[in-house]
Motif scaffolding. Structure first.
Motif, PDB file in Angstrom:
ATOM      1  N   PHE A 194       0.828  -1.202   0.000  1.00 23.42           N
ATOM      2  CA  PHE A 194       0.000   0.000   0.000  1.00 23.42           C
ATOM      3  C   PHE A 194       0.864   1.255   0.000  1.00 23.42           C
ATOM      4  N   LEU A 195       0.350   2.292  -0.631  1.00 24.12           N
ATOM      5  CA  LEU A 195       1.025   3.582  -0.696  1.00 24.12           C
ATOM      6  C   LEU A 195       0.370   4.550   0.276  1.00 24.12           C
ATOM      7  N   ASP A 196       1.176   5.429   0.851  1.00 29.32           N
ATOM      8  CA  ASP A 196       0.652   6.435   1.779  1.00 29.32           C
ATOM      9  C   ASP A 196       0.121   7.616   0.978  1.00 29.32           C
ATOM     10  N   LEU A 197      -1.182   7.617   0.759  1.00 35.54           N
ATOM     11  CA  LEU A 197      -1.834   8.655  -0.038  1.00 35.54           C
ATOM     12  C   LEU A 197      -2.987   9.255   0.752  1.00 35.54           C
ATOM     13  N   PRO A 198      -3.284  10.535   0.520  1.00 34.53           N
ATOM     14  CA  PRO A 198      -4.380  11.164   1.253  1.00 34.53           C
ATOM     15  C   PRO A 198      -5.737  10.719   0.719  1.00 34.53           C
ATOM     16  N   GLU A 199      -6.735  10.770   1.585  1.00 37.72           N
ATOM     17  CA  GLU A 199      -8.109  10.521   1.134  1.00 37.72           C
ATOM     18  C   GLU A 199      -8.460  11.503   0.022  1.00 37.72           C
ATOM     19  N   PRO A 200      -9.276  11.103  -0.940  1.00 40.55           N
ATOM     20  CA  PRO A 200      -9.999   9.835  -1.050  1.00 40.55           C
ATOM     21  C   PRO A 200      -9.315   8.833  -1.970  1.00 40.55           C
ATOM     22  N   VAL A 201      -7.969   8.914  -2.100  1.00 38.97           N
ATOM     23  CA  VAL A 201      -7.269   8.037  -3.033  1.00 38.97           C
ATOM     24  C   VAL A 201      -6.731   6.810  -2.309  1.00 38.97           C
ATOM     25  N   LEU A 202      -7.090   5.636  -2.812  1.00 31.24           N
ATOM     26  CA  LEU A 202      -6.534   4.380  -2.342  1.00 31.24           C
ATOM     27  C   LEU A 202      -5.549   3.887  -3.387  1.00 31.24           C
ATOM     28  N   GLY A 203      -4.323   3.576  -2.968  1.00 36.57           N
ATOM     29  CA  GLY A 203      -3.327   3.126  -3.914  1.00 36.57           C
ATOM     30  C   GLY A 203      -2.489   1.988  -3.373  1.00 36.57           C
ATOM     31  N   PHE A 204      -2.217   1.018  -4.233  1.00 33.62           N
ATOM     32  CA  PHE A 204      -1.345  -0.079  -3.840  1.00 33.62           C
ATOM     33  C   PHE A 204      -0.725  -0.697  -5.090  1.00 33.62           C
ATOM     34  N   VAL A 205       0.433  -1.328  -4.880  1.00 36.90           N
ATOM     35  CA  VAL A 205       1.122  -2.044  -5.957  1.00 36.90           C
ATOM     36  C   VAL A 205       0.909  -3.528  -5.732  1.00 36.90           C
ATOM     37  N   ARG A 206       0.505  -4.240  -6.788  1.00 31.49           N
ATOM     38  CA  ARG A 206       0.379  -5.693  -6.725  1.00 31.49           C
ATOM     39  C   ARG A 206       1.490  -6.330  -7.520  1.00 31.49           C
ATOM     40  N   GLY A 207       2.253  -7.214  -6.876  1.00 29.38           N
ATOM     41  CA  GLY A 207       3.302  -7.951  -7.540  1.00 29.38           C
ATOM     42  C   GLY A 207       4.624  -7.206  -7.599  1.00 29.38           C
ATOM     43  N   ASP A 208       5.636  -7.906  -8.133  1.00 28.06           N
ATOM     44  CA  ASP A 208       6.981  -7.345  -8.291  1.00 28.06           C
ATOM     45  C   ASP A 208       7.497  -7.660  -9.686  1.00 28.06           C
ATOM     46  N   GLY A 209       8.371  -6.824 -10.173  1.00 26.93           N
ATOM     47  CA  GLY A 209       9.002  -7.094 -11.459  1.00 26.93           C
ATOM     48  C   GLY A 209       8.036  -6.989 -12.625  1.00 26.93           C
ATOM     49  N   GLU A 210       8.314  -7.759 -13.672  1.00 28.78           N
ATOM     50  CA  GLU A 210       7.497  -7.696 -14.872  1.00 28.78           C
ATOM     51  C   GLU A 210       6.061  -8.117 -14.573  1.00 28.78           C
ATOM     52  N   GLY A 211       5.135  -7.316 -15.028  1.00 25.62           N
ATOM     53  CA  GLY A 211       3.721  -7.606 -14.802  1.00 25.62           C
ATOM     54  C   GLY A 211       3.133  -6.944 -13.580  1.00 25.62           C
ATOM     55  N   ALA A 212       3.964  -6.298 -12.751  1.00 29.73           N
ATOM     56  CA  ALA A 212       3.457  -5.622 -11.556  1.00 29.73           C
ATOM     57  C   ALA A 212       2.527  -4.480 -11.958  1.00 29.73           C
ATOM     58  N   LEU A 213       1.564  -4.188 -11.096  1.00 28.76           N
ATOM     59  CA  LEU A 213       0.565  -3.157 -11.396  1.00 28.76           C
ATOM     60  C   LEU A 213       0.435  -2.176 -10.245  1.00 28.76           C
ATOM     61  N   LEU A 214       0.338  -0.896 -10.601  1.00 28.81           N
ATOM     62  CA  LEU A 214      -0.067   0.128  -9.650  1.00 28.81           C
ATOM     63  C   LEU A 214      -1.574   0.288  -9.786  1.00 28.81           C
ATOM     64  N   CYS A 215      -2.304   0.130  -8.687  1.00 27.10           N
ATOM     65  CA  CYS A 215      -3.765   0.232  -8.691  1.00 27.10           C
ATOM     66  C   CYS A 215      -4.171   1.468  -7.883  1.00 27.10           C
ATOM     67  N   LEU A 216      -4.888   2.371  -8.523  1.00 29.49           N
ATOM     68  CA  LEU A 216      -5.306   3.619  -7.882  1.00 29.49           C
ATOM     69  C   LEU A 216      -6.810   3.792  -8.012  1.00 29.49           C
ATOM     70  N   PHE A 217      -7.455   4.276  -6.940  1.00 26.17           N
ATOM     71  CA  PHE A 217      -8.902   4.442  -6.930  1.00 26.17           C
ATOM     72  C   PHE A 217      -9.263   5.777  -6.283  1.00 26.17           C
ATOM     73  N   ASN A 218     -10.091   6.541  -6.969  1.00 23.48           N
ATOM     74  CA  ASN A 218     -10.633   7.779  -6.419  1.00 23.48           C
ATOM     75  C   ASN A 218     -11.991   7.450  -5.815  1.00 23.48           C
ATOM     76  N   LEU A 219     -12.035   7.325  -4.499  1.00 22.85           N
ATOM     77  CA  LEU A 219     -13.255   6.900  -3.817  1.00 22.85           C
ATOM     78  C   LEU A 219     -14.146   8.088  -3.506  1.00 22.85           C
ATOM     79  N   SER A 220     -14.414   8.897  -4.519  1.00 24.24           N
ATOM     80  CA  SER A 220     -15.276  10.058  -4.341  1.00 24.24           C
ATOM     81  C   SER A 220     -15.916  10.412  -5.676  1.00 24.24           C
ATOM     82  N   PRO A 221     -17.008  11.201  -5.660  1.00 25.42           N
ATOM     83  CA  PRO A 221     -17.650  11.634  -6.901  1.00 25.42           C
ATOM     84  C   PRO A 221     -17.059  12.924  -7.463  1.00 25.42           C
ATOM     85  N   VAL A 222     -15.875  13.323  -6.971  1.00 29.82           N
ATOM     86  CA  VAL A 222     -15.235  14.564  -7.411  1.00 29.82           C
ATOM     87  C   VAL A 222     -13.903  14.226  -8.080  1.00 29.82           C
ATOM     88  N   ALA A 223     -13.670  14.780  -9.280  1.00 29.12           N
ATOM     89  CA  ALA A 223     -12.429  14.505 -10.014  1.00 29.12           C
ATOM     90  C   ALA A 223     -11.225  15.101  -9.286  1.00 29.12           C
TER      91      ALA A 223
END
Length: 536
Positions: free
Chosen positions: A462-491
């Protein structure tokens, strides 16, 4: 593959509400078999069937009177065998419910047990003498309201029922009860089931001394709608003997290469207990109601997912946002999005990005919402007992909506619960092949998860990000993904580096240079190309 369940996506089917094949208004096993190609096309790995066993249906099948037969309303054993065969043809695993902590009061064992105190089944249920003043032995409460003990004049004793009075609890302190339960499971394993979902898995044992449960340590400002939540249930369930029983179950399952998932019915330490119950040699996976409430913020999701793996590195969770016991998440979280569809699509991307196994509830792939019901339309004893709050379970159990025909293609008769216009509008036929539909988004998200080693097997950072953003990296090396989510109705907009452009089931996410714009309820899956850095 022996560990097919690890990281798999399971779809819960509620047999009464999935597909009716004979026009009686109640779903059945032939109806489920007819619709299995739909589930295969959705991309799920397994199907979980809620109870279909013989039952007086006081609690819609969670009160079993014969554990080795099909209730006639759902079909026959031959129908079940045909369902298993068709599922396996389509590459689908089948998990069935096991409701073993209690039986129906119409089960032959209870009829014998209540006759007197010396019959062969006398010690098969939890019986207790009254106190000298005639009161029950302790203060334990039923989940469905009132005391957890019911007086029986035949034995001049109380019997324990954690749920309805018509659902007496079995006595698992008696080894013969455990042996019987294992043989009941073996009956279905021999018929080809791939595993079991264990109902109320932490309820099998109770304190043998019947000590009082203390008040909930979290002081309530006012009484709850259901007083069960006002106690801290340290004696009425969650006993250490339960874990030894899990180990006996696991030995049987290992004989057949079958999988297990437990329902953790606990309101205080559910995440920790999920870890305990899935330690090596116990259940394969476990879920709780932690993610099925109204909390919807980055800190909450991080705390639960990260907390599980920190506390139980050798355990394995199953994550779900909804099931047959709770308000659908498209309804619960509606205020956090522009529409039910917006929330549903983001929720699908989020859930399918979590480390662990995933369970989807019938209809959530359509963005289905809860059905408002009048009191006269209810069948659920919990909903009736606690009307108008807390909301009962019928609202989430209304029939599956297949098309725009009368009763949404579920039945040619009168459905056991009504199909109302708002729910009927979110049907399979209307969304199938429709670009941007919730259904097609779920199909894409499931396929993306299946094709990603990072999402199926990768660890989470997991990444230390302020609300309302949830962020985490899944996996290591080739194929790893950064997953980010804006948990709000505001851009909003953030700076990212070490990643490529959004892929897969990303939503409302645009990367220009190092600036990532996350629209309302956005989801972004970004391939890791270097050292990941995210700043607001």
């Amino acid at each position: 593959m022996a560990d097919w369940w690890r990281g798999a996506v399971t779809y819960q089917v509620y047999p009464r509400s999935f597909q009716d094949s004979n026009g009686d208004g109640v779903g059945d096993l032939p109806g489920i078999t007819r619709r299995l190609p739909y589930l295969a096309a959705l991309g799920v790995d397994a199907v979980w069937l809620s109870p279909f066993f013989k039952s007086p249906m006081k609690d819609m099948g969670y009160d079993v009177s014969d554990y080795c037969d099909v209730d006639p309303v759902f079909g026959t054993l031959a129908d079940f065998d045909a369902l298993i065969a068709r599922a396996h043809e389509l590459g689908l695993k089948v998990i069935i419910d096991q409701v073993l902590s209690h039986t129906s009061d119409q089960h032959p064992f209870f009829a014998e047990s209540r006759k007197d105190r010396v019959n062969p089944k006398a010690d098969w249920y939890v019986w207790a003498d009254p106190k000298h003043d005639g009161m029950p032995p302790c203060n334990w409460l039923s989940v469905f309201g009132g005391p957890a003990f019911q007086w029986d004049a035949r034995r001049k004793q109380y019997y324990l029922h954690n749920f309805l009075t018509s659902q007496p609890d079995l006595n698992y302190h008696n080894p013969a009860v455990q042996d019987w339960a294992l043989e009941s499971m073996r009956f279905w394993l021999k018929r080809g089931v791939d595993g079991f979902r264990f109902d109320t898995v932490n309820y099998f044992f109770q304190d043998a001394l019947f000590r009082d449960d203390p008040a909930d340590y979290r002081v309530k400002a006012e009484p709850e709608g259901n007083p069960y939540g006002m106690q801290y249930h340290i004696f009425s369930k969650n006993q250490p003997e339960n874990l030894l029983w899990m180990e006996r179950i696991r030995k049987l399952l290992d004989e057949y290469g079958a999988a297990s998932v437990g329902e953790m019915g606990e309101q205080h330490h559910a995440i920790r207990m999920m870890g305990e119950y899935t330690a090596p040699g116990r259940l394969h996976q476990c879920y709780s109601f932690e993610l099925m409430g109204y909390d919807f913020d980055a800190g909450f999701f991080r705390d639960r997912v990260e907390g599980f793996f920190k506390g139980a590195p050798d355990g394995w969770p199953m994550w779900a946002f909804s099931n047959h016991d709770v308000v659908r998440h498209a309804t619960r979280w509606a205020k956090h999005g522009e529409s039910a569809e917006t929330v549903a699509k983001q929720a699908g991307s989020l859930l399918l990005a979590f480390e662990g196994s995933i369970c989807l509830w019938e209809g959530e792939e359509l963005g289905q919402t809860d059905t408002p019901l009048d009191f006269e339309e209810l069948t659920d004893p919990q909903g009736i007992n606690f009307w108008p709050e807390p909301i009962g379970r019928d609202n989430t159990r209304t029939p599956m909506v297949w098309d725009g025909s009368p009763n949404a293609g579920f039945t040619t008769g009168k459905p056991w619960l009504p199909v109302k216009p708002e729910q009927a509008a979110r049907n399979v036929a209307g969304q199938e092949g429709a670009q941007g539909s919730v259904l097609e988004h779920y199909r894409a998200a499931i396929a993306f998860r299946k094709g990603s080693v990072a999402l199926r097997e990768g660890k989470t950072r997991f990444l230390d990000l302020p609300e309302p953003v949830l962020g985490f990296v899944r996996g290591d090396g080739e194929g790893a993904l950064l997953c980010l989510f804006n948990l709000s109705p505001v851009a909003l907009s953030i700076t990212v580096s070490g990643v490529g452009a959004p892929v897969g089931p990303s939503l409302h996410a645009v990367l220009e240079g190092d600036r990532l714009t996350l629209g309302p309820n956005a989801a972004a899956f970004l391939p890791v190309t270097g050292t990941v850095a995210v700043q607001d």
